[in-house]
Design a protein around this motif. Structure first.
Motif, PDB file in Angstrom:
ATOM      1  N   UNK A 612       0.828  -1.204   0.000  1.00  0.00           N
ATOM      2  CA  UNK A 612       0.000   0.000   0.000  1.00  0.00           C
ATOM      3  C   UNK A 612       0.864   1.256   0.000  1.00  0.00           C
ATOM      4  N   UNK A 613       2.041   1.179   0.659  1.00  0.00           N
ATOM      5  CA  UNK A 613       2.940   2.327   0.662  1.00  0.00           C
ATOM      6  C   UNK A 613       3.406   2.640  -0.751  1.00  0.00           C
ATOM      7  N   UNK A 614       3.671   1.601  -1.536  1.00  0.00           N
ATOM      8  CA  UNK A 614       4.117   1.802  -2.906  1.00  0.00           C
ATOM      9  C   UNK A 614       2.984   2.308  -3.791  1.00  0.00           C
ATOM     10  N   UNK A 615       1.758   1.906  -3.485  1.00  0.00           N
ATOM     11  CA  UNK A 615       0.613   2.371  -4.270  1.00  0.00           C
ATOM     12  C   UNK A 615       0.298   3.832  -3.994  1.00  0.00           C
ATOM     13  N   UNK A 616       0.629   4.292  -2.795  1.00  0.00           N
ATOM     14  CA  UNK A 616       0.302   5.663  -2.398  1.00  0.00           C
ATOM     15  C   UNK A 616       1.337   6.612  -2.992  1.00  0.00           C
ATOM     16  N   UNK A 617       1.218   6.899  -4.253  1.00  0.00           N
ATOM     17  CA  UNK A 617       2.220   7.684  -4.972  1.00  0.00           C
ATOM     18  C   UNK A 617       2.040   9.173  -4.693  1.00  0.00           C
ATOM     19  N   UNK A 618       3.060   9.797  -4.176  1.00  0.00           N
ATOM     20  CA  UNK A 618       2.997  11.230  -3.892  1.00  0.00           C
ATOM     21  C   UNK A 618       2.871  12.031  -5.181  1.00  0.00           C
ATOM     22  N   UNK A 619       3.502  11.558  -6.240  1.00  0.00           N
ATOM     23  CA  UNK A 619       3.434  12.275  -7.513  1.00  0.00           C
ATOM     24  C   UNK A 619       1.994  12.367  -8.002  1.00  0.00           C
ATOM     25  N   UNK A 620       1.239  11.278  -7.825  1.00  0.00           N
ATOM     26  CA  UNK A 620      -0.147  11.275  -8.278  1.00  0.00           C
ATOM     27  C   UNK A 620      -0.993  12.227  -7.453  1.00  0.00           C
ATOM     28  N   UNK A 621      -0.730  12.272  -6.161  1.00  0.00           N
ATOM     29  CA  UNK A 621      -1.489  13.153  -5.278  1.00  0.00           C
ATOM     30  C   UNK A 621      -1.253  14.617  -5.641  1.00  0.00           C
ATOM     31  N   UNK A 622      -0.009  14.942  -6.000  1.00  0.00           N
ATOM     32  CA  UNK A 622       0.332  16.334  -6.290  1.00  0.00           C
ATOM     33  C   UNK A 622       0.155  16.708  -7.756  1.00  0.00           C
ATOM     34  N   UNK A 623      -0.420  15.797  -8.547  1.00  0.00           N
ATOM     35  CA  UNK A 623      -0.640  16.029  -9.983  1.00  0.00           C
ATOM     36  C   UNK A 623       0.665  16.387 -10.708  1.00  0.00           C
ATOM     37  N   UNK A 624       1.738  15.749 -10.287  1.00  0.00           N
ATOM     38  CA  UNK A 624       3.037  16.029 -10.889  1.00  0.00           C
ATOM     39  C   UNK A 624       3.170  15.301 -12.221  1.00  0.00           C
ATOM     40  N   UNK A 625       3.899  15.911 -13.126  1.00  0.00           N
ATOM     41  CA  UNK A 625       4.141  15.292 -14.432  1.00  0.00           C
ATOM     42  C   UNK A 625       5.517  14.644 -14.515  1.00  0.00           C
ATOM     43  N   UNK A 626       6.132  14.373 -13.359  1.00  0.00           N
ATOM     44  CA  UNK A 626       7.461  13.798 -13.363  1.00  0.00           C
ATOM     45  C   UNK A 626       7.448  12.422 -14.023  1.00  0.00           C
ATOM     46  N   UNK A 627       8.450  12.179 -14.849  1.00  0.00           N
ATOM     47  CA  UNK A 627       8.525  10.893 -15.536  1.00  0.00           C
ATOM     48  C   UNK A 627       8.988   9.788 -14.589  1.00  0.00           C
ATOM     49  N   UNK A 628       9.914  10.113 -13.715  1.00  0.00           N
ATOM     50  CA  UNK A 628      10.442   9.110 -12.798  1.00  0.00           C
ATOM     51  C   UNK A 628       9.545   9.030 -11.562  1.00  0.00           C
ATOM     52  N   UNK A 629       8.400   8.444 -11.722  1.00  0.00           N
ATOM     53  CA  UNK A 629       7.442   8.351 -10.621  1.00  0.00           C
ATOM     54  C   UNK A 629       7.966   7.385  -9.557  1.00  0.00           C
ATOM     55  N   UNK A 630       7.936   7.817  -8.321  1.00  0.00           N
ATOM     56  CA  UNK A 630       8.473   6.993  -7.241  1.00  0.00           C
ATOM     57  C   UNK A 630       7.713   5.681  -7.101  1.00  0.00           C
ATOM     58  N   UNK A 631       6.434   5.674  -7.438  1.00  0.00           N
ATOM     59  CA  UNK A 631       5.660   4.445  -7.315  1.00  0.00           C
ATOM     60  C   UNK A 631       6.179   3.373  -8.255  1.00  0.00           C
ATOM     61  N   UNK A 632       6.440   3.735  -9.499  1.00  0.00           N
ATOM     62  CA  UNK A 632       6.887   2.752 -10.477  1.00  0.00           C
ATOM     63  C   UNK A 632       8.297   2.264 -10.153  1.00  0.00           C
ATOM     64  N   UNK A 633       9.180   3.195  -9.742  1.00  0.00           N
ATOM     65  CA  UNK A 633      10.534   2.784  -9.407  1.00  0.00           C
ATOM     66  C   UNK A 633      10.553   1.898  -8.168  1.00  0.00           C
ATOM     67  N   UNK A 634       9.753   2.265  -7.177  1.00  0.00           N
ATOM     68  CA  UNK A 634       9.727   1.474  -5.949  1.00  0.00           C
ATOM     69  C   UNK A 634       9.169   0.079  -6.205  1.00  0.00           C
ATOM     70  N   UNK A 635       8.142   0.009  -7.060  1.00  0.00           N
ATOM     71  CA  UNK A 635       7.575  -1.298  -7.392  1.00  0.00           C
ATOM     72  C   UNK A 635       8.611  -2.191  -8.061  1.00  0.00           C
ATOM     73  N   UNK A 636       9.396  -1.601  -8.937  1.00  0.00           N
ATOM     74  CA  UNK A 636      10.367  -2.399  -9.673  1.00  0.00           C
ATOM     75  C   UNK A 636      11.436  -2.979  -8.765  1.00  0.00           C
TER      76      UNK A 636
END
Length: 640
Positions: A612-636
């Motif tokens: 659940x911590x990995x699903x809770x992406x801060x980038x998504x909450x802040x509507x960020x357009x960053x390519x290196x999303x922490x959720x995807x990197x953390x999942x990998x």
């Protein structure tokens, strides 16, 4: 000015020496209070934090301030018998407490008013005698039976238990902790005769695993009383929610010429360097969770004062500042390494404890309207902190080679070298030291600075709390096994590796004569780290390593008089300034032994990967357009 508050028909046998600004906040008459449970509102008493916190009011309570010293009676507020299920702590009383005592006299059949239950209001009845704890008692019985049938304690264990019990400190006739060291031949104990929050944790785990939870409960509640009572250095006060580094039970002469016991906390105003402890509150939350897990008594977590205490600590840690990182910014000397050692900034030890405390708080906080925003903030911070540590603190051969080829002065949100690390920072010892199959989390990360030292506690607790990925956790233990002679040798475990020497030692430590190379925090060996090592090994199913280290401690530590730490590169000599009969060295050994004998209990103290911590992406909450999303990197990173 000392003010003594007494309840009617009650002998004030013990008191707490604490500061406050507004001593004279009047309590309501019994008629007003019984008819209006919301009497203590923010509009009526804007400065009375304690009363609002007791009644579970809003987070605006965090804004109050405190100052001058006072003494108040605590004997009516706490009765730590097995029957007590909930208590009412009056953080700010007034001369009219006699009326308050009478107002609850008919509601609670207890002359000492120690069973007032206020979570839902003053008219709520205390929980039934056996509600919520019968399961806990059964867990304790199972724990006691989990030792091998017919197995008796060894002579070393018996001696360790005798020494641990001799170190117990009592207050009002009840055990509340253990002193840091109890050497009968020590003539200058300094502050080693006090109860330290961080030092008591291994003692608490030993008592909990032994089925003796009362001392832990007393400790948690009494230290909670000490929280946020601000002592100052040069008239400047720390933030609300701060837990003391330690406290001492003192006997003082009061107005009636009688000796009374008081609790005198130290928030750092007497410490060497005058640094407030950051880790005390984090350890307190971790221990609170462990108490519930090992005893099954979750009613302690549900108390209003305990819930408020958790919120205060977490709000203090999550408060906004100038820092841009999700890691916690602290000053040097604010944790186990409590002297200048160049760990100012974002030391790994604090980040791993911070991560654990956040996860504990998310488990224990009651779901209610007033805590939703805090829980949301906790989830967001967990997500960001997890990614930050896993991505930027981790080093192995592959990562070191990447740093070796870093480009610098990159200005963009897509920069690879985000912290402008210069490749020349990579120390020569590291390139030849790190094994091919191992890795670890570095000690610190700041702009243009990576502290490549291996700090043992931070790495071990990152395994225990699942701050690191499964791959990283396994690699840390691989490194410890490969570098056994460097990190463990003749006495586990190094506080950090390697030691800083020569001119670097002079600059970083300020020529500290206690932190000379391979001594104390600067590469010294600390037996108390054995219990964290044992937990980490049990989690990763490497109990062979824990058993090997435990055998070393068991053979040598009792013969040497249970010292605080060891010196030299291989841990051969007792520390030059080490106290003997150090309590957390004794408790660390006992806890390690019982953890190995009770794997079911040990499993309750661990954290597994939380997806659940990995699903809770801060980038998504802040509507960020960053390519290196922490959720995807953390999942990998969690794929094994």
């Amino acid at each position: 000015m000392a003010t003594i508050f007494k309840f009617k028909n009650m002998k004030p046998c013990c008191r707490i020496l604490l500061p406050s600004k507004n001593v004279g906040v009047p309590l309501p008459k019994s008629s007003n209070f019984s008819s209006n449970p919301n009497y203590f509102s923010a509009s009526r008493f804007p400065g009375s934090f304690g009363l609002r916190a007791i009644l579970g009011r809003t987070n605006s309570a965090l804004a109050s301030t405190w100052g001058q010293s006072r003494v108040f009676s605590s004997s009516c507020c706490f009765n730590f018998s097995k029957r007590a299920r909930a208590h009412f702590v009056v953080a700010r009383a007034a001369p009219d407490l006699r009326n308050f005592s009478e107002s609850v006299k008919n509601r609670v059949n207890d002359k000492n008013c120690d069973r007032i239950y206020v979570k839902g209001g003053i008219n709520v009845k205390p929980p039934p005698e056996d509600e919520g704890v019968e399961e806990g008692r059964e867990n304790v019985r199972k724990n006691e039976c989990s030792r091998e049938v017919g197995k008796e304690e060894t002579e070393v264990e018996k001696e360790a238990w005798r020494l641990l019990r001799n170190a117990i400190v009592t207050y009002c006739g009840s055990p509340v902790g253990t002193v840091a060291a109890n050497d009968p031949n020590e003539k200058t104990p300094l502050n080693y005769d006090q109860v330290f929050i961080r030092d008591f944790v291994p003692s608490a785990f030993a008592f909990l695993l032994k089925g003796e939870g009362d001392i832990v409960k007393n400790f948690l509640l009494h230290t909670l009383q000490l929280q946020s009572w601000e002592k100052t250095v040069d008239c400047y006060s720390p933030g609300q929610g701060l837990m003391p580094a330690s406290f001492k039970v003192r006997s003082v002469v009061l107005d009636d010429d009688k000796l009374e016991e008081v609790l005198d906390p130290d928030f750092g105003e007497s410490a060497i360097g005058r640094v407030a402890p950051v880790d005390s509150g984090l350890w307190w939350i971790i221990l609170l969770r462990a108490y519930g897990k090992l005893t099954g008594d979750y009613t302690l977590q549900d108390r209003v004062d305990v819930q408020t205490g958790i919120k205060l600590i977490i709000n203090l840690c999550l408060s906004d500042g100038f820092d841009m990182f999700p890691s916690l910014l602290v000053t040097d000397g604010s944790c186990m390494i409590d002297r200048r050692m160049g760990i100012h900034g974002h030391p790994l030890e604090i980040q791993s404890l911070f991560y654990s405390a956040l996860r504990c708080s998310r488990e224990m906080l009651a779901v209610e309207e007033g805590s939703k925003n805090l829980v949301r903030a906790i989830n967001n911070r967990l997500s960001a902190l997890s990614f930050h540590i896993r991505e930027y603190y981790w080093v192995d051969l592959k990562k070191i080679n990447e740093i070796y080829r870093y480009k610098t002065e990159e200005y963009s949100t897509e920069a690879t070298n985000k912290f402008n690390i210069y490749p020349d920072q990579i120390p020569h010892w590291l390139m030849h030291w790190i094994p091919e199959t191992g890795g670890y989390l570095i000690g610190n990360l700041q702009p243009a600075h990576m502290d490549f030292r291996f700090f043992t506690l931070g790495n071990l607790w990152s395994i225990v709390s699942s701050l690191g990925t499964p791959r990283q956790n396994e690699a840390v233990l691989n490194l410890i096994e490969a570098k056994w002679d460097d990190l463990i040798a003749q006495m586990p475990l190094k506080a950090c590796y390697p030691a800083i020497e020569s001119e670097e030692w002079r600059i970083i430590t300020g020529s500290d004569p206690k932190n000379t190379p391979w001594s104390y925090h600067n590469g010294g060996s600390w037996p108390t780290l054995l219990w964290q090592f044992t937990l980490a090994c049990m989690k990763m199913r490497r109990t062979d390593l824990a058993k090997k280290a435990l055998d070393i401690v068991e053979k040598r530590l009792p013969l040497d008089g249970w010292p605080e730490y060891y010196d030299t590169k291989n841990g051969k000599f007792i520390g030059k300034q080490a106290r003997l009969y150090q309590t957390w060295s004794i408790a660390g050994y006992l806890t390690s032994k019982m953890l190995m004998e009770k794997p079911d209990a040990a499993a309750l103290l661990l954290w597994e990967e939380d997806y659940d911590i990995l699903e809770n992406c801060v980038c998504a909450v802040s509507n960020s357009n960053r390519k290196n999303c922490s959720r995807m990197l953390a999942k990998s990173q969690i794929l094994v």
